[in-house]
Design an enzyme around this catalytic site. Structure first.
Site, short mmCIF file in Angstrom:
data_model
loop_
_atom_site.label_atom_id
_atom_site.label_comp_id
_atom_site.label_asym_id
_atom_site.label_seq_id
_atom_site.Cartn_x
_atom_site.Cartn_y
_atom_site.Cartn_z
N SER A 67 0.81 -1.22 0.00
CA SER A 67 0.00 0.00 0.00
C SER A 67 0.85 1.27 0.00
O SER A 67 1.66 1.49 -0.89
CB SER A 67 -0.94 -0.06 1.20
OG SER A 67 -1.77 1.06 1.24
N ASP A 287 -6.52 1.90 -2.73
CA ASP A 287 -7.72 1.63 -1.94
C ASP A 287 -8.04 2.81 -1.01
O ASP A 287 -8.93 2.72 -0.17
CB ASP A 287 -7.65 0.31 -1.19
CG ASP A 287 -6.56 0.26 -0.14
OD1 ASP A 287 -5.75 1.22 -0.06
OD2 ASP A 287 -6.51 -0.74 0.61
N ALA A 389 -11.07 8.30 8.11
CA ALA A 389 -10.64 9.64 7.72
C ALA A 389 -9.53 9.58 6.68
O ALA A 389 -9.42 10.44 5.82
CB ALA A 389 -10.17 10.40 8.96
N ARG A 519 -4.19 4.57 21.19
CA ARG A 519 -4.35 3.15 20.82
C ARG A 519 -3.01 2.62 20.31
O ARG A 519 -2.21 3.37 19.74
CB ARG A 519 -5.43 2.96 19.75
CG ARG A 519 -5.23 3.81 18.50
CD ARG A 519 -6.27 3.51 17.44
NE ARG A 519 -5.97 2.30 16.70
CZ ARG A 519 -5.11 2.24 15.69
NH1 ARG A 519 -4.44 3.30 15.28
NH2 ARG A 519 -4.90 1.10 15.06
N SER A 521 -0.73 1.04 17.66
CA SER A 521 -0.83 0.91 16.20
C SER A 521 -0.86 -0.56 15.82
O SER A 521 -0.24 -1.39 16.48
CB SER A 521 0.37 1.58 15.55
OG SER A 521 0.58 1.07 14.26
N THR A 523 0.16 -1.36 12.72
CA THR A 523 1.13 -1.49 11.63
C THR A 523 2.53 -1.01 11.99
O THR A 523 3.46 -1.19 11.23
CB THR A 523 0.67 -0.68 10.38
OG1 THR A 523 0.65 0.70 10.74
CG2 THR A 523 -0.70 -1.11 9.91
N ARG A 528 -0.37 5.38 19.25
CA ARG A 528 -0.81 6.60 18.57
C ARG A 528 -1.68 7.43 19.50
O ARG A 528 -2.51 6.91 20.24
CB ARG A 528 -1.61 6.26 17.31
CG ARG A 528 -0.79 5.58 16.25
CD ARG A 528 -1.44 5.68 14.89
NE ARG A 528 -0.87 4.72 13.95
CZ ARG A 528 0.29 4.89 13.33
NH1 ARG A 528 1.02 5.97 13.54
NH2 ARG A 528 0.74 3.96 12.50
C1 16G Z 1 -4.22 -0.43 7.85
C2 16G Z 1 -5.70 -0.59 7.63
C3 16G Z 1 -6.40 0.75 7.75
C4 16G Z 1 -6.06 1.40 9.08
C5 16G Z 1 -4.59 1.46 9.30
C6 16G Z 1 -4.30 1.88 10.73
C7 16G Z 1 -6.78 -2.13 6.08
C8 16G Z 1 -6.91 -2.59 4.68
N1 16G Z 1 -5.95 -1.11 6.30
O1 16G Z 1 -3.65 0.36 6.85
O2 16G Z 1 -7.78 0.50 7.68
O3 16G Z 1 -6.57 2.69 9.13
O4 16G Z 1 -4.03 0.17 9.11
O5 16G Z 1 -2.93 1.81 10.97
O6 16G Z 1 -7.40 -2.65 6.99
P1 16G Z 1 -2.37 1.86 12.45
O7 16G Z 1 -2.97 0.70 13.20
O8 16G Z 1 -0.91 1.79 12.29
O9 16G Z 1 -2.83 3.16 13.02
MG MG Z 2 -3.80 1.13 0.52
#
Ligand code: 16G
Ligand code: MG
Length: 558
Positions: A67, A287, A389, A519, A521, A523, A528
């Site tokens: 992504s 997306d 958002a 929360r 994260s 990823t 955050r």
């Molecule tokens: C991923 C999620 C997105 C979410 C983001 C939050 C999918 C396809 N994508 O990109 O929806 O907003 O993670 O990231 O589910 P974070 O947990 O690092 O804040």
């Molecule tokens: Mg994407």
């Protein structure tokens, strides 16, 4: 598992040893990491996809993308038969599979899982997996690893669909499982035909002509820009100029929806010459979608029109069409049907957007961050509209409602052809075909925004004036163990460690209209912090003091 299957799996997995010390987890968006460590993970997800296909007796998707991450990263995720995300109850198996230290352990895991899930694994049943990848250079080798994983399961067939946006692959999986044609051409035709249909249904005399100006799209130097160029060739009724389509710049570097939304500045190749023009930005796998306009003042600042505002535009339009289709005069009263309409947001939605939606009479509900949660909630309504958002979202229509709309349209075609009511029914049907029912899709979302703006006769400024965002600030805090934070109520309340929520509440109470939540994260290895207040200074201060609280409670260092 018979001996033949056993030896195929042992042999193939020995060719994809996991890199030492790498532990990945199937997070909100599948597995993601530096592409150089992903071979064995992608191979194993190939096995997982084949098992999923055998288990569901349906076509499954496997997408290779990271992504909006930097170009050297990559990732892999599964599309379930509905075109949605992999069922959550399979995620622990995905994690275990990816982490198996050697071939023997892998074999054992597959063996146990196949028994537990009753998966027909002797080659008697067939499995089909559609493969897609974005434009990352590492995509090709990783795709090969996925194929080898799939081919290690007897009866499983991998079908390479080539370079695709993530939503295209999800759309194809959904279409195939509904016995519909599912090539890229069909995807483009469905989008362009339903878009055309919405344009043809624009009321005479609306301010449409004034709106017929140019749209400039930032393609994030990725697959979205490339595909939009193709789609643009068969579209009419739209003047699109595409920049950052990937021929020169680097994927996601100073471009794309994530950059534009987070930094609130113009992407590369945009500047003062674009002031006043409607602009949009896609992310690296198309997306996510945000709009913006370049401000006349210096500093490359923009007016951001984010996912919340796209959601508001869609909700207004849908509500208007539902009201029209149900305009009951006398004897037709019993033909009215009021579908349930729900709007789904996360805690990141700007408070001003939520207020606006509620004041418009809409039902607004909240879920945790992550597309799978929003999608699941939206599917509970006849029409569920969800957006984060950050620009990921779509509109879901229930089969029951579509059936009713079809019937209502045929009936009106014979009793009052061309009436406003019939047009509203046709518009709703066209929206259900244009907007991707599988997952958020920047290309289909963009066409719907464009059709609605033309319908309303609105400029991007008129749209942006629907409400004014409250100033907000997002921060990340590095802590020792982010998983120590446990939240409830759609991530708005911390329930553990004890004391944190009370401290956040005390801080927030110091600011008029203050709102703040934290929360972990999904990823990145950070906590955050999000804060909102009536002035930017107040939002910044609130975010900073709560970031300090995280430090005090969890240790680490900001
Ligand atoms: C991923 C999620 C997105 C979410 C983001 C939050 C999918 C396809 N994508 O990109 O929806 O907003 O993670 O990231 O589910 P974070 O947990 O690092 O804040
Ligand atoms: Mg994407």
């Amino acid at each position: 598992m018979n001996n033949n299957q056993r030896s195929i799996l042992l042999e193939s997995s020995s060719r994809f040893p996991p890199p030492p010390g790498v532990k990945l987890s199937y997070g909100t968006s599948g597995f993601r990491a530096d592409a150089s460590v992903l071979q064995s993970t992608v191979f194993r997800v190939g096995i997982l996809a084949a098992l999923r296909s055998l288990r569901t007796q349906s076509v499954i998707g496997l997408m290779i993308t990271a992504s909006h991450n930097k170009v050297s990263d990559n990732g892999v995720k599964i599309a379930d038969p509905s075109g949605g995300m992999l069922s959550q109850d399979w995620e622990p198996f995905a994690d275990a599979l990816a982490d198996a230290p050697d071939s023997q352990r892998l074999l054992q895991l597959v063996d146990d899982f196949v028994k537990k899930e009753n998966i027909p694994l002797e080659g008697a049943q067939s499995a089909e997996i559609l493969l897609g990848r974005d434009t990352r250079p590492s995509g090709e080798t990783l795709l090969e690893a996925a194929k080898q994983g799939i081919n290690s399961i007897a009866g499983a067939v991998a079908v390479d669909m080539g370079v695709l946006t993530t939503p295209q692959l999800h759309w194809m999986v959904r279409a195939r499982n509904k016995s519909m044609k599912a090539t890229e051409l069909e995807y483009f035709e469905q989008l362009s035909n339903s878009f055309r249909c919405l344009i043809d249904l624009i009321p005479q005399g609306s301010a449409v002509n004034k709106m017929n100006d140019k749209l400039i799209v930032d393609g994030a130097n990725g697959v979205g820009g490339e595909k939009l160029e193709l789609l643009n060739k068969i579209l009419n009724g739209l003047d699109i100029e595409i920049r950052n389509s990937g021929k020169q710049g680097v994927l996601n570097e100073g471009v794309g929806a994530d950059y534009v939304q987070k930094e609130k500045v113009v992407p590369c190749k945009f500047g003062p010459a674009d002031v006043g023009i409607r602009c949009a930005s896609l992310d690296g796998d198309a997306d996510r979608l945000v709009y913006f306009s370049v401000l006349s003042t210096a500093n490359n600042k923009i007016d951001l029109v984010d996912g919340d505002k796209i959601l508001s535009l869609f909700a207004l339009f849908i509500e208007e069409q539902l009201n029209t289709v149900n305009k009951c005069d006398g004897d037709t009263e019993n033909k009215c049907y009021w579908p349930t309409l729900g709007v789904v947001q996360t805690a990141y939605a700007n408070g001003a957007s939520t207020d606006y939606l509620k004041h418009s009479g809409l039902e607004v509900v909240f879920t945790k961050t992550g597309v799978k949660y929003l999608h699941e909630k939206a599917a509970e309504y006849d029409i569920g509209i969800y957006f984060e958002a950050n620009g990921h979202g779509t509109i879901l229509f229930s089969e029951g409602l579509l059936h009713w709309l079809d019937g209502r349209n045929s009936e009106l075609a014979s009793t009052s052809k061309g009436s406003e009511q019939q047009k509203a029914a046709l518009r709703l049907l066209a929206v259900s075909k244009l907007i991707n029912q599988a997952v958020g899709d920047a290309l289909s979302g963009l066409l719907l925004v464009e059709a609605i703006l033309q319908h309303m006769g609105w400029s991007i400024h008129r749209w942006n004036d629907l409400y004014h965002d409250l100033p907000s600030r997002q921060l990340k805090v590095k802590v020792v163990d982010r998983t120590a934070i446990v939240t409830e109520n759609a991530e708005t309340v911390v329930v553990s460690p004890p004391g944190i929520q009370e401290a956040i509440d005390a801080e927030t109470a110091k600011y008029p209209r203050g709102r703040c939540f934290v929360r972990p994260s999904g990823t990145e290895d950070v906590v955050r912090v999000y804060a909102e207040a009536t002035t930017q200074e107040a939002a910044d201060n609130l975010a900073n003091s709560v970031a300090q609280l995280m430090d005090q409670f969890l240790g680490g260092g900001t």
